[in-house]
Design a protein around this motif. Structure first.
Motif, PDB file in Angstrom:
ATOM      1  N   LYS A  71      14.450  32.743  25.754  1.00 13.83           N
ATOM      2  CA  LYS A  71      14.259  32.962  24.508  1.00 13.83           C
ATOM      3  C   LYS A  71      13.645  32.060  23.617  1.00 13.83           C
ATOM      4  CE  LYS A  71      17.215  36.616  25.228  1.00 13.83           C
ATOM      5  NZ  LYS A  71      17.518  36.519  26.654  1.00 13.83           N
ATOM      6  N   THR A  72      12.999  31.102  24.210  1.00 10.81           N
ATOM      7  CA  THR A  72      12.386  30.055  23.453  1.00 10.81           C
ATOM      8  C   THR A  72      11.105  29.810  23.747  1.00 10.81           C
ATOM      9  OG1 THR A  72      13.099  28.350  25.207  1.00 10.81           O
ATOM     10  CG2 THR A  72      14.317  28.462  23.353  1.00 10.81           C
TER      11      THR A  72
ATOM     12  N   TRP B 132      13.950  30.008  31.279  1.00  7.01           N
ATOM     13  CA  TRP B 132      14.602  31.094  31.465  1.00  7.01           C
ATOM     14  C   TRP B 132      15.979  30.651  30.701  1.00  7.01           C
ATOM     15  CZ3 TRP B 132      13.109  27.969  35.431  1.00  7.01           C
ATOM     16  CH2 TRP B 132      14.133  27.057  35.971  1.00  7.01           C
ATOM     17  N   GLN B 133      16.874  31.694  30.504  1.00  5.23           N
ATOM     18  CA  GLN B 133      18.307  31.325  29.826  1.00  5.23           C
ATOM     19  C   GLN B 133      19.245  31.559  30.738  1.00  5.23           C
ATOM     20  OE1 GLN B 133      19.981  33.944  26.524  1.00  5.23           O
ATOM     21  NE2 GLN B 133      19.142  32.254  25.304  1.00  5.23           N
ATOM     22  N   VAL B 134      20.258  30.795  30.719  1.00  3.45           N
ATOM     23  CA  VAL B 134      21.517  30.982  31.537  1.00  3.45           C
ATOM     24  C   VAL B 134      22.579  31.205  30.660  1.00  3.45           C
ATOM     25  CG1 VAL B 134      22.646  30.043  33.248  1.00  3.45           C
ATOM     26  CG2 VAL B 134      20.143  29.377  33.234  1.00  3.45           C
TER      27      VAL B 134
ATOM     28  N   ASP C  72      15.643  18.927  16.555  1.00  2.16           N
ATOM     29  CA  ASP C  72      15.935  19.352  15.408  1.00  2.16           C
ATOM     30  C   ASP C  72      16.813  20.818  15.379  1.00  2.16           C
ATOM     31  OD1 ASP C  72      14.699  17.458  13.844  1.00  2.16           O
ATOM     32  OD2 ASP C  72      12.760  18.321  14.320  1.00  2.16           O
ATOM     33  N   GLY C  73      17.002  21.182  16.505  1.00  5.40           N
ATOM     34  CA  GLY C  73      17.509  22.447  16.890  1.00  5.40           C
ATOM     35  C   GLY C  73      18.984  22.529  16.863  1.00  5.40           C
TER      36      GLY C  73
ATOM     37  N   GLU D 260      13.483  24.954  30.319  1.00  2.00           N
ATOM     38  CA  GLU D 260      12.335  25.121  30.192  1.00  2.00           C
ATOM     39  C   GLU D 260      11.776  23.963  31.265  1.00  2.00           C
ATOM     40  OE1 GLU D 260       8.511  24.078  27.448  1.00  2.00           O
ATOM     41  OE2 GLU D 260      10.435  24.409  26.374  1.00  2.00           O
ATOM     42  N   VAL D 261      10.720  24.659  32.084  1.00  2.00           N
ATOM     43  CA  VAL D 261      10.082  23.445  33.044  1.00  2.00           C
ATOM     44  C   VAL D 261       8.799  23.093  32.382  1.00  2.00           C
ATOM     45  CG1 VAL D 261       8.912  23.334  35.224  1.00  2.00           C
ATOM     46  CG2 VAL D 261      10.758  25.046  35.012  1.00  2.00           C
TER      47      VAL D 261
END
Length: 411
Positions: free
Chosen positions: A62-63, A69-71, A230-231, A85-86
């Protein structure tokens, strides 16, 4: 196998308690497409979830980012979501492996001289013999392949000379040598001699200094991680495996030195199966040694290092800062822990994996059928920050801190 369903997040109060984590995974020297890591995570997380009785599920990322991927997870009633993220540098690895056969043998000579000529190899052997044997393996194996090719060529030349009754037939013995060496290289996916030779040569070519193309990529990684701070996350976790561990040390040092946001999320660093001494023991590894000094005393993060004596490709339980001879008086990191393969894997599983050295080097990213306090999937996808998970945890009693490095300059 129990079907693993996505974690439901319907209620507002449940969503408010959702733990959010950003994970950056730094691979080692690996030319394979990063989709391999997603598939490994998908398969192994499902196995670990069944063994340990929790829920975990993967979804598309989602980024922004090259690959991820998202878990979502639900562990002991706590819900969490992790965006993984890889940080891809496999293209750099592939380019460095594109050498011809003669160039690879030239690399062999230069790499052997870098480690043997400097005395680094003998000092590394005082820490762990396993990774040193792994370093010598491609040298011995490639020289053996060359000897076999020459022997076959010589025998072929003698046969041609005997049949033609001329000494010129001996020159014919040169013809099979390139073909035999090409055959060996074509089947390297079984023995990994060329792969390992390129791996060690990549660090040795500059005597421990990062090549320019790698420094440029690391600067991009630094910017990516800095932006995540910053997230709206409860933790930003960087995972470095194998060679990715020493890249993580330098990248995080750059992130923190550049200045952190006032209200940044907790920063965590998980190094797995590190081979830091293979680089830090080289003469020009001043950048890495300086970063080890900085990060080991930094109060702005939590750094946990996990290795296992059963991993013959890693410097198991070696404090990467201390053994490099640069431990500052105020050292606080890393916390050295053992994955203890002989205890966390069942006897049957250990027997099946014991002599699969390269597979064991990736066990940190896989399921354990007798898990202890190390669970890669709970760390990366669960609702407990790394700092809390190992708060008050004592380091392994078998950790190695002997400062045996000859080169300790940080400038």
């Amino acid at each position: 196998m129990t079907k693993v369903e996505p974690v439901p997040m319907a209620a507002d109060e449940q969503a408010a308690k959702l733990f959010r984590r950003r994970v950056f995974y730094i691979p080692g020297y690996d030319p394979i497409h990063p989709r391999r890591y997603r598939e490994l995570y998908r398969k192994e997380s499902a196995q670990q979830a069944e063994i340990t009785s929790y829920q975990i599920a993967l979804a598309p990322k989602k980024t922004q980012g090259a690959y991820g991927w998202q878990v979502t997870s639900q562990i002991k009633g706590a819900c969490a979501v992790a965006d993984i993220e890889v940080l891809v540098w496999s293209d750099i690895v592939r380019d460095s492996m594109s050498n011809s056969i003669p160039a690879t043998y030239l690399q062999l000579i230069r790499t052997a001289w870098a480690y043997i000529g400097s005395g680094a190899l003998f000092r590394l052997m005082r820490l762990r013999k396993g990774p040193v044997i792994a370093a010598l393996y491609p040298i011995v194996f490639l020289l053996a392949q060359l000897a076999i090719a020459i022997a076959i060529g010589f025998a072929f030349g003698k046969l041609v000379a005997a049949l033609t009754h001329t000494t010129l037939g001996l020159l014919a013995g040169l013809a099979p040598i390139p073909m035999i060496l090409r055959w060996f290289k074509a089947h390297d996916n079984r023995v990994f001699a060329y792969y390992l030779m390129h791996d060690y040569a990549y660090s040795a070519q500059s005597n421990g200094a990062n090549p320019p193309e790698l420094e440029a990529r690391m600067a991009e990684f630094t910017s990516t991680i800095r932006a995540a701070l910053d997230g709206d996350y409860d933790e930003v976790l960087v995972v470095g495996h194998s060679s990715g561990a020493h890249l993580g040390v330098s990248i995080l040092s750059d992130v923190i030195r550049a200045g952190l946001p006032a209200k940044h999320p907790p920063i965590a660093f998980l190094s797995l199966g590190h081979v830091v001494p293979m680089v830090s023991f080289l003469r020009r590894a001043t950048r890495l040694r300086a970063d080890l000094v900085f990060l080991s005393a930094c109060p702005d993060l939590t750094w946990v290092d996990v290795t296992a004596p059963g991993d013959g490709c890693a410097f198991a339980l070696c404090d990467p800062v201390a053994v490099s001879g640069v431990a500052p008086l105020d050292q606080r990191w890393p916390l050295i822990l053992s994955a203890a393969f002989t205890q966390t894997l069942s006897p049957e599983r250990w027997k099946a994996l014991r002599w699969r050295f390269f597979r064991l080097h990736f066990q940190y990213l896989c399921a354990f059928d007798r898990p202890a306090d190390y669970d890669y999937f709970q760390i990366t996808a669960g609702a407990v920050p790394l700092a809390d998970r190992y708060r008050n945890r004592a380091p392994s009693k078998s950790r190695i801190t002997a400062a045996v490095n000859r080169y300790t300059s940080i400038q």
